[in-house]
Design a protein around this motif. Structure first.
Motif, PDB file in Angstrom:
ATOM      1  N   VAL A 189       0.853  -1.186   0.000  1.00 41.36           N
ATOM      2  CA  VAL A 189       0.000   0.000   0.000  1.00 41.36           C
ATOM      3  C   VAL A 189       0.886   1.233   0.000  1.00 41.36           C
ATOM      4  O   VAL A 189       1.852   1.324   0.771  1.00 41.36           O
ATOM      5  CB  VAL A 189      -0.932   0.020   1.225  1.00 41.36           C
ATOM      6  N   GLY A 190       0.581   2.181  -0.880  1.00 46.89           N
ATOM      7  CA  GLY A 190       1.327   3.429  -0.921  1.00 46.89           C
ATOM      8  C   GLY A 190       0.780   4.441   0.063  1.00 46.89           C
ATOM      9  O   GLY A 190      -0.442   4.586   0.205  1.00 46.89           O
TER      10      GLY A 190
ATOM     11  N   ALA B 189      -3.663   6.781   5.019  1.00 47.55           N
ATOM     12  CA  ALA B 189      -5.009   6.219   4.906  1.00 47.55           C
ATOM     13  C   ALA B 189      -4.876   4.789   4.419  1.00 47.55           C
ATOM     14  O   ALA B 189      -4.202   4.535   3.429  1.00 47.55           O
ATOM     15  CB  ALA B 189      -5.864   7.042   3.948  1.00 47.55           C
ATOM     16  N   VAL B 190      -5.506   3.859   5.123  1.00 47.39           N
ATOM     17  CA  VAL B 190      -5.457   2.452   4.749  1.00 47.39           C
ATOM     18  C   VAL B 190      -6.701   2.114   3.939  1.00 47.39           C
ATOM     19  O   VAL B 190      -7.818   2.393   4.376  1.00 47.39           O
ATOM     20  CB  VAL B 190      -5.368   1.552   5.989  1.00 47.39           C
ATOM     21  N   PRO B 191      -6.537   1.550   2.747  1.00 51.96           N
ATOM     22  CA  PRO B 191      -7.705   1.196   1.933  1.00 51.96           C
ATOM     23  C   PRO B 191      -8.616   0.210   2.646  1.00 51.96           C
ATOM     24  O   PRO B 191      -8.177  -0.601   3.468  1.00 51.96           O
ATOM     25  CB  PRO B 191      -7.081   0.562   0.681  1.00 51.96           C
TER      26      PRO B 191
ATOM     27  N   LEU C  46      -2.404  -3.272   8.697  1.00 56.22           N
ATOM     28  CA  LEU C  46      -1.613  -2.059   8.495  1.00 56.22           C
ATOM     29  C   LEU C  46      -2.216  -0.946   9.351  1.00 56.22           C
ATOM     30  O   LEU C  46      -3.118  -0.216   8.927  1.00 56.22           O
ATOM     31  CB  LEU C  46      -1.597  -1.655   7.024  1.00 56.22           C
ATOM     32  N   ASP C  47      -1.750  -0.852  10.573  1.00 56.50           N
ATOM     33  CA  ASP C  47      -2.245   0.145  11.517  1.00 56.50           C
ATOM     34  C   ASP C  47      -1.363   1.385  11.436  1.00 56.50           C
ATOM     35  O   ASP C  47      -0.151   1.314  11.651  1.00 56.50           O
ATOM     36  CB  ASP C  47      -2.239  -0.428  12.936  1.00 56.50           C
TER      37      ASP C  47
ATOM     38  N   PRO D 179      -2.465   1.964  -4.809  1.00 50.65           N
ATOM     39  CA  PRO D 179      -2.090   3.371  -4.647  1.00 50.65           C
ATOM     40  C   PRO D 179      -2.803   3.967  -3.445  1.00 50.65           C
ATOM     41  O   PRO D 179      -3.756   3.381  -2.905  1.00 50.65           O
ATOM     42  CB  PRO D 179      -2.562   4.012  -5.958  1.00 50.65           C
ATOM     43  N   PRO D 180      -2.384   5.138  -2.993  1.00 48.45           N
ATOM     44  CA  PRO D 180      -3.031   5.749  -1.818  1.00 48.45           C
ATOM     45  C   PRO D 180      -4.539   5.850  -1.995  1.00 48.45           C
ATOM     46  O   PRO D 180      -5.036   6.224  -3.051  1.00 48.45           O
ATOM     47  CB  PRO D 180      -2.382   7.138  -1.745  1.00 48.45           C
ATOM     48  N   ALA D 181      -5.265   5.504  -0.943  1.00 50.94           N
ATOM     49  CA  ALA D 181      -6.727   5.473  -1.017  1.00 50.94           C
ATOM     50  C   ALA D 181      -7.322   6.861  -0.901  1.00 50.94           C
ATOM     51  O   ALA D 181      -8.384   7.141  -1.436  1.00 50.94           O
ATOM     52  CB  ALA D 181      -7.281   4.580   0.090  1.00 50.94           C
ATOM     53  N   GLU D 182      -6.669   7.758  -0.205  1.00 53.71           N
ATOM     54  CA  GLU D 182      -7.244   9.071   0.063  1.00 53.71           C
ATOM     55  C   GLU D 182      -7.457   9.851  -1.233  1.00 53.71           C
ATOM     56  O   GLU D 182      -6.601   9.873  -2.108  1.00 53.71           O
ATOM     57  CB  GLU D 182      -6.307   9.855   0.981  1.00 53.71           C
TER      58      GLU D 182
END
Length: 572
Positions: free
Chosen positions: A99-100, A107-109, A115-116, A179-182
């Protein structure tokens, strides 16, 4: 590039086209004046050279060195070993999930457990570019990959993320990247601009190049096990990402070919062998090929190349590849690459330390050949001519001596005061031939001067030229492709640095003054009024360490820049 050693070399195939003969000049214009006795000396020294088609590969030397010589046809077509694809949902069979994360915007998807963000911070993960943190969640490996400042998100950042993924997941076969979820369908601040196609291409380039391995001469190796990478994006972006992934894998294959050529020992990668590889590339990439042997080089009045070659037992070659796009070309670009397969310095002999990496001195030719290999697959819309003058630079009783004068293809005479400044001598002929084609632009690449390394270090290439618009185009392409360059001037007032007492010019400048610029001014003498750019890649052509998507050894620098330049080049 992960490879298996083979004990048998691929046999030379039928030449792609007829090579230029004495009664058919390589180019239309001919400038009078041949280096006196060049042909006679070449014939006496080598006992009457054979035509390229009749010259066999260096198999006799293979037994003496104990080295193996793999099939270059296989190398050209079989790598990278990773298959890339896109998906709208995370595949259930993923052995690793990456995860990027942007710095300051974690932000975790949805659907990703383990992944905390708070735990990552406590353990020192700051999401710096390329930074990774690996966790194990059951049988699945989870990888946090840093993307740095969101305002500086770029293809190079994504390229380094791909490399981080490949290195961290080298022990598994299947990995996914999110990719980043945000910013995707939320009210959060917009994501920085990076098109889905750019993301896919950069990820594939970085992941592929990070798994490159040159192990031909090792008894054992531990190549990456990674064979499949899936990029998880919204359904609306899947096709564009997939197209980018395909482009990135193809570009990476070309870079891997350049690395292979540079990493081969000089005893295996001779000028004749390089011509054989060019034949394999031409056959697999739909290119027209012409190769000149030592007799034809003399007949074509390539005095710089012929002169440098006099000291070696290995005969020189002039390799010319032409790519014609389907449907006609909007412009023509000529690429010229320095191909010194080993540089001892000649009679101006290098030190032992100075010679250790001198198989790297053909990096310019390797970059041109590798670029030509990818043009058809990438559907580049311009006509491209690749010219590679290649020879060894060795000392012997027949070698050129300080004070000798050579005559280049365009008729200019050159006083050779340092035989270790040989690259510009062979480029003089290559650039002259390129100028005779009257292209819309000429770009040359060469590991040319130590002075450029002193000025710019090991990661940045020097960029010079006679046309500001072309230089700007090359600069822009280098930035987009992640191969940094720095524009250096060619001051007219420094032209006197290469004035000679006995010839038109000399092959050295003033001692301790602007050595890289003097070399650039020298090359400018052979391009006429054609727009021309010169890349001095002496620093970044070789890496001394494994880092990111670079591996120790040849880097293939310049291939990505050239492809990026050519894919959007226009004459207007």
């Amino acid at each position: 590039m992960a490879k298996k050693a083979t004990a048998k070399r691929a046999t030379a195939k039928k030449p792609v086209t007829r090579r230029a003969a004495a009664n058919k000049p390589l180019a239309k214009r001919a400038v009078a004046g041949t280096q006196a006795g060049a042909k006679k000396q070449a014939g006496a020294k080598r006992g009457g050279a054979k035509r390229v088609g009749a010259v066999k590969s260096d198999g006799a030397r293979r037994a003496a060195t104990g080295g193996t010589t793999p099939s270059w046809q296989a190398r050209i077509t079989s790598w990278p070993d990773i298959s890339f694809s896109s998906a709208a949902a995370l595949p259930a069979d993923s052995d690793a999930v990456a995860v990027g994360f942007f710095a300051g915007r974690p932000a975790v998807p949805a659907g990703i457990r383990g992944l905390d963000v708070a735990l990552l911070r406590r353990q020192g993960f700051e999401a710096k570019v390329g930074q990774t943190h690996v966790l194990t969640a059951g049988r699945q490996t989870q990888i946090a990959i840093g993307l740095g400042d969101p305002g500086r998100y770029s293809p190079e950042v994504a390229r380094r993320a791909g490399a981080a993924l490949a290195r961290s997941a080298s022990h598994v076969r299947r990995a996914a990247f999110l990719p980043p979820a945000e910013g995707r369908g939320t009210r959060a601040r917009p994501m920085p601009t990076l098109s889905p196609g750019e993301l896919g291409q950069a990820l594939a380039e970085g992941a592929s190049l990070a798994t490159y391995e040159f192990s031909e001469y090792k008894s054992s190796s531990a190549p990456s096990r990674l064979r499949r990478v899936i990029v998880v994006v919204p359904e609306t972006e899947r096709r564009e990402v997939a197209d980018g992934l395909r482009r990135g894998a193809r570009v990476a294959r070309a870079v891997g070919l350049a690395r292979d050529l540079v990493n081969e020992p000089a005893r295996a990668m001779t000028p004749r062998r390089l011509a054989e590889v060019a034949t394999a590339v031409a056959e697999s990439s739909r290119l027209e090929l012409k190769v000149l042997d030592e007799n034809e080089i003399a007949e074509e009045r390539l005095g710089g190349l012929a002169g440098v070659a006099l000291g070696s037992e290995e005969p020189p070659r002039l390799i010319r590849l032409t790519y014609e796009p389907e449907g006609g070309a909007s412009a023509t670009v000529a690429l010229v690459g320095k191909g010194i397969t080993f540089d001892s310095g000649g009679l101006s002999l290098k030190t032992a330390d100075g010679m250790m990496s001198m198989k790297t001195d053909m990096s310019g030719a390797a970059a041109v050949l590798a670029t030509m290999s990818a043009l058809a697959d990438l559907q580049v819309p311009v006509r491209v001519i690749g010219i590679m003058p290649t020879t060894e630079n060795m000392p012997s009783g027949r070698a050129i001596k300080p004070g000798d004068v050579l005559r280049a293809r365009n008729g200019k005479t050159i006083e050779v005061l340092n035989t270790d400044a040989e690259g510009r001598l062979v480029l003089a002929d290559g650039l002259s031939l390129a100028a005779e084609e009257k292209p819309d632009a000429i770009v040359d690449l060469a590991t040319l001067t130590g002075a450029c390394v002193v000025a710019l270090g090991r990661q940045i290439a020097g960029l010079m030229g006679n046309d500001d618009r072309l230089v700007a185009r090359v600069k822009d392409a280098s930035e987009r492709s992640g191969e940094p360059t720095w524009h250096l001037p060619l001051p007219d007032e420094y032209r006197r640095h290469i004035d000679s007492e006995v010839a038109d010019i000399k092959n050295v400048g003033n001692a301790g003054q602007a050595g890289a610029l003097a070399a650039g001014l020298f090359l400018r003498e052979f391009v006429g009024q054609i727009p021309w750019a010169h890349l001095d890649i002496a620093g970044p052509a070789r890496s001394d360490a494994d880092e990111g998507y670079l591996r120790k050894g040849g880097t293939g620098f310049g291939v990505r820049t050239l492809i990026e330049l050519l894919k959007s080049f226009s004459a207007s």
